[in-house]
Design a protein around this motif. Structure first.
Motif: not given
Length: 113
Positions: A35-37, A88-90, A98-101
């Motif tokens: 997400y941040t990437r 759209l990717i996130t 996909v898990k968060y940190t």
């Protein structure tokens, strides 16, 4: 005289665009999750490419005294599609689980969908 001004503007815009692209590349390596990437890739890289294209436009105005509107169309296209692609990717990463940190504080989409 005006060629020197346009070349100066071109150097400034291309340098700023290169700096944004460098920050985007560092963000892709250093940030912890998808997400941040994606945020770093979509926002900083979009600004980087936009500034570089504007610098190229100023360079050719100063060098050949020719205005190329296709460069402005490219800037507009990148401005519209880059952030949308990152969003759209996130969003697809979220829907695929996909898990968060561990440092993520809240999930704004959890109760809305």
């Amino acid at each position: 005289m005006s060629a020197m001004i346009f070349n100066g503007l071109a150097m400034i815009f291309i340098s700023v665009g290169s700096l944004f692209s460098l920050v985007s590349a560092i963000g892709l390596f250093r940030l912890p999750d998808v997400y941040t990437r994606a945020h770093a890739a979509s926002k900083a890289a979009t600004l980087g490419v936009m500034f570089i294209l504007l610098g190229v436009m100023f360079f050719f105005i100063g060098k050949d005294h020719v205005f190329n509107p296709s460069l402005l169309l490219a800037v507009l296209f990148i401005f519209m599609t880059g952030p949308i692609g990152g969003h759209l990717i996130t969003r697809s990463a979220y829907h695929n689980g996909v898990k968060y940190t561990d440092s993520t504080i809240r999930d704004d989409l959890k109760n809305t969908e």
